[in-house]
Design a protein around this motif. Structure first.
Motif, PDB file in Angstrom:
ATOM      1  N   GLY A 281     -37.990   7.677  24.310  1.00  6.48           N
ATOM      2  CA  GLY A 281     -37.090   7.583  25.453  1.00  6.48           C
ATOM      3  C   GLY A 281     -35.884   8.488  25.349  1.00  6.48           C
ATOM      4  N   GLU A 282     -35.233   8.499  24.194  1.00  8.48           N
ATOM      5  CA  GLU A 282     -34.028   9.319  24.055  1.00  8.48           C
ATOM      6  C   GLU A 282     -34.370  10.798  24.149  1.00  8.48           C
ATOM      7  N   SER A 283     -35.533  11.176  23.639  1.00  5.80           N
ATOM      8  CA  SER A 283     -35.938  12.582  23.725  1.00  5.80           C
ATOM      9  C   SER A 283     -36.189  12.998  25.170  1.00  5.80           C
ATOM     10  N   LEU A 284     -36.755  12.100  25.975  1.00  5.42           N
ATOM     11  CA  LEU A 284     -36.943  12.408  27.394  1.00  5.42           C
ATOM     12  C   LEU A 284     -35.606  12.685  28.071  1.00  5.42           C
ATOM     13  N   GLY A 285     -34.610  11.861  27.761  1.00  5.33           N
ATOM     14  CA  GLY A 285     -33.292  12.060  28.351  1.00  5.33           C
ATOM     15  C   GLY A 285     -32.683  13.395  27.966  1.00  5.33           C
ATOM     16  N   ILE A 286     -32.866  13.790  26.717  1.00  3.63           N
ATOM     17  CA  ILE A 286     -32.338  15.079  26.260  1.00  3.63           C
ATOM     18  C   ILE A 286     -33.074  16.225  26.945  1.00  3.63           C
ATOM     19  N   ILE A 287     -34.395  16.111  27.063  1.00  2.00           N
ATOM     20  CA  ILE A 287     -35.184  17.150  27.737  1.00  2.00           C
ATOM     21  C   ILE A 287     -34.682  17.357  29.165  1.00  2.00           C
ATOM     22  N   LYS A 288     -34.473  16.268  29.884  1.00  2.00           N
ATOM     23  CA  LYS A 288     -34.024  16.370  31.277  1.00  2.00           C
ATOM     24  C   LYS A 288     -32.658  17.046  31.364  1.00  2.00           C
ATOM     25  N   TYR A 289     -31.785  16.720  30.427  1.00  2.00           N
ATOM     26  CA  TYR A 289     -30.469  17.362  30.417  1.00  2.00           C
ATOM     27  C   TYR A 289     -30.609  18.866  30.175  1.00  2.00           C
ATOM     28  N   LEU A 290     -31.395  19.239  29.185  1.00  2.00           N
ATOM     29  CA  LEU A 290     -31.556  20.656  28.849  1.00  2.00           C
ATOM     30  C   LEU A 290     -32.191  21.436  29.995  1.00  2.00           C
ATOM     31  N   MET A 291     -33.132  20.809  30.688  1.00  2.00           N
ATOM     32  CA  MET A 291     -33.793  21.500  31.794  1.00  2.00           C
ATOM     33  C   MET A 291     -32.878  21.677  33.000  1.00  2.00           C
ATOM     34  N   ALA A 292     -31.789  20.926  33.055  1.00  2.00           N
ATOM     35  CA  ALA A 292     -30.847  21.050  34.170  1.00  2.00           C
ATOM     36  C   ALA A 292     -29.823  22.157  33.946  1.00  2.00           C
ATOM     37  N   LEU A 293     -29.808  22.741  32.755  1.00  2.00           N
ATOM     38  CA  LEU A 293     -28.833  23.787  32.455  1.00  2.00           C
ATOM     39  C   LEU A 293     -29.183  25.082  33.182  1.00  2.00           C
ATOM     40  N   GLU A 294     -28.166  25.731  33.708  1.00  2.00           N
ATOM     41  CA  GLU A 294     -28.367  27.025  34.351  1.00  2.00           C
ATOM     42  C   GLU A 294     -28.497  28.118  33.290  1.00  2.00           C
ATOM     43  N   LYS A 295     -29.389  29.045  33.538  1.00  2.00           N
ATOM     44  CA  LYS A 295     -29.606  30.190  32.652  1.00  2.00           C
ATOM     45  C   LYS A 295     -29.736  29.756  31.188  1.00  2.00           C
ATOM     46  N   PRO A 296     -30.751  28.982  30.890  1.00  2.00           N
ATOM     47  CA  PRO A 296     -30.912  28.471  29.519  1.00  2.00           C
ATOM     48  C   PRO A 296     -31.100  29.598  28.512  1.00  2.00           C
ATOM     49  N   SER A 297     -30.501  29.417  27.352  1.00  2.00           N
ATOM     50  CA  SER A 297     -30.617  30.399  26.276  1.00  2.00           C
ATOM     51  C   SER A 297     -32.013  30.328  25.666  1.00  2.00           C
ATOM     52  N   PRO A 298     -32.405  31.331  24.896  1.00  2.00           N
ATOM     53  CA  PRO A 298     -33.700  31.264  24.199  1.00  2.00           C
ATOM     54  C   PRO A 298     -33.809  30.024  23.314  1.00  2.00           C
ATOM     55  N   GLU A 299     -32.688  29.597  22.727  1.00  2.00           N
ATOM     56  CA  GLU A 299     -32.702  28.402  21.871  1.00  2.00           C
ATOM     57  C   GLU A 299     -32.993  27.145  22.686  1.00  2.00           C
ATOM     58  N   VAL A 300     -32.408  27.057  23.870  1.00  2.00           N
ATOM     59  CA  VAL A 300     -32.663  25.908  24.741  1.00  2.00           C
ATOM     60  C   VAL A 300     -34.116  25.915  25.202  1.00  2.00           C
ATOM     61  N   ILE A 301     -34.621  27.077  25.553  1.00  2.00           N
ATOM     62  CA  ILE A 301     -36.011  27.184  26.004  1.00  2.00           C
ATOM     63  C   ILE A 301     -36.968  26.746  24.898  1.00  2.00           C
ATOM     64  N   ARG A 302     -36.710  27.174  23.675  1.00  2.00           N
ATOM     65  CA  ARG A 302     -37.570  26.760  22.556  1.00  2.00           C
ATOM     66  C   ARG A 302     -37.510  25.250  22.347  1.00  2.00           C
ATOM     67  N   ALA A 303     -36.310  24.692  22.459  1.00  2.00           N
ATOM     68  CA  ALA A 303     -36.153  23.249  22.269  1.00  2.00           C
ATOM     69  C   ALA A 303     -36.924  22.468  23.324  1.00  2.00           C
TER      70      ALA A 303
END
Length: 378
Positions: free
Chosen positions: A251-273
């Motif tokens: 559950g907590e990982s799903l919440g983190i994924i949703k937050y990261l996917m909402a970021l504008e212009k994600p960095s390569p590190e965010v994309i890998r995560a």
């Protein structure tokens, strides 16, 4: 026609818990019974989803005044209290006592960031300065509570024990991050926040993102997901309560994924995560079962929860997975790990969320759309 008119007049006079009919003349027993069925407003995040006009109502303002009474001197709030409940004069006085005002504050179970968003909505609707001031005190609390490495503890000032871990559990840190991000981006209802605090919020969000990326668990050199809490110094997965052991959290990982996917212009590190975490959740989803509530076989009065076979049931995620094997973990208050929900005590089976819904929409629709939007290639 007369009975209908009386009913409408009575319904129009409801005010919060009171549910009283004033100046409506005689009311028949059917109407009185209807009045008694009106549900009282209770404190929860559902209050953040009301119509915008509602936040200027007398009921909304009454609840906002309650929140100011419950607010600690350090700017935060405690948890697990119905802060929407009407207060007596004695209760109001007790909440202003030094011992109460100086009490603990937390971000657990939605505390502090939920109260802050509510106050911001009421301030936006009413323009009353006291709600703005209450929000800003909360904002200062969150900014002060952040660790230098970017994480947030469950309680601040720090309580020794698992409370000092960086806490993703129950959406604690991600709730804080989302609010601060909205403040930094000048989103409604936070336009009133001053420029220096917006800049501090933006910096806090960047630090928070850094610790999220650094704490993602690697297994055999491959990124997977996150634990519900991480050591605030080493960032390693950490134990909390006896039944909340080192693990990967669905559950907590799903919440983190949703937050990261909402970021504008994600960095390569965010994309890998995101790529790694989505792959992991898809790998560990559980199909063919559903949860069912039954009467406890021993007492025949308390509720119990069991797992039943159902090929048509939507996929689930376990709350905890063993790191390395991805086996679901079920743990009683004795701290012993079991592979099946039925193997732990009834109190923990029925009193804790061991499974959550798997987000099919996230994996099959949102994630592919996110990859297309940012031209992410395999």
């Amino acid at each position: 026609m007369l009975s209908v008119a009386l009913l409408l007049l009575c319904s129009a006079s409801f005010t919060g818990y009171a549910g009283q009919c004033r100046n409506a003349g005689p009311v028949n027993t059917a109407n009185a019974a209807l009045a008694r069925t009106v549900e009282p407003v209770r404190w929860s995040r559902a209050l953040l989803k009301r119509d915008k006009k509602w936040y200027s109502s007398s009921e909304a303002v009454r609840i906002a005044d309650n929140l100011l009474l419950y607010q600690r001197d350090n700017g935060g709030w405690n948890k697990n209290t119905d802060m929407a409940k009407p207060l007596s004069r004695e209760e109001e006085k007790a909440l202003q006592a030094p011992a109460e005002k100086g009490g603990v504050a937390t971000i657990d179970n939605g505390a502090t960031f939920t109260q802050m968003e509510y106050l911001a909505r009421v301030y936006e609707a009413t323009g009353q300065q006291k709600y703005k001031e209450g929000f800003l005190r909360g904002l200062d609390y969150l900014l002060e509570a952040q660790y230098d490495n970017g994480g947030w503890p469950q309680f601040y000032p720090i309580r020794k024990g698992y409370y000092e871990h960086i806490t993703f559990n129950d959406g604690a840190m991600m709730g804080v991050m989302q609010l601060l991000r909205n403040v930094a981006l000048n989103k409604a209802p936070y336009a009133f926040v001053d420029a220096p605090r917006k800049e501090l919020s933006a910096n806090a969000v960047e630090k928070g993102l850094d610790v999220i990326l650094k704490s993602q668990v690697k297994v055999n050199g491959k990124l997977t997901a996150w634990c519900a809490q991480h050591n605030h110094i080493t960032l390693a997965p950490a134990n909390a309560r006896a039944y909340e052991l080192v693990s990967l959290s669905g559950g907590e990982s799903l919440g983190i994924i949703k937050y990261l996917m909402a970021l504008e212009k994600p960095s390569p590190e965010v994309i890998r995560a995101v790529d790694a975490a989505v792959s992991w959740t898809n790998q560990v989803k559980i199909t063919g079962i559903r949860l069912k509530w039954i009467k406890d076989a021993t007492t025949h009065t308390e509720r119990d929860r069991i797992v039943v076979t159902d090929p048509t049931a939507p996929p689930l995620l376990a709350r905890f997975y063993e790191i390395g094997t991805n086996k679901p973990m079920f743990v009683g208050r004795d701290g012993i790990v079991h592979e099946k929900l039925a193997e732990i005590e009834q109190e923990r089976r029925s009193g804790y969320s061991w499974y959550i819904a798997f987000s099919q929409e996230l994996v099959e629709q949102d994630y592919p759309a996110w990859k297309r939007k940012w031209a992410v290639t395999e």
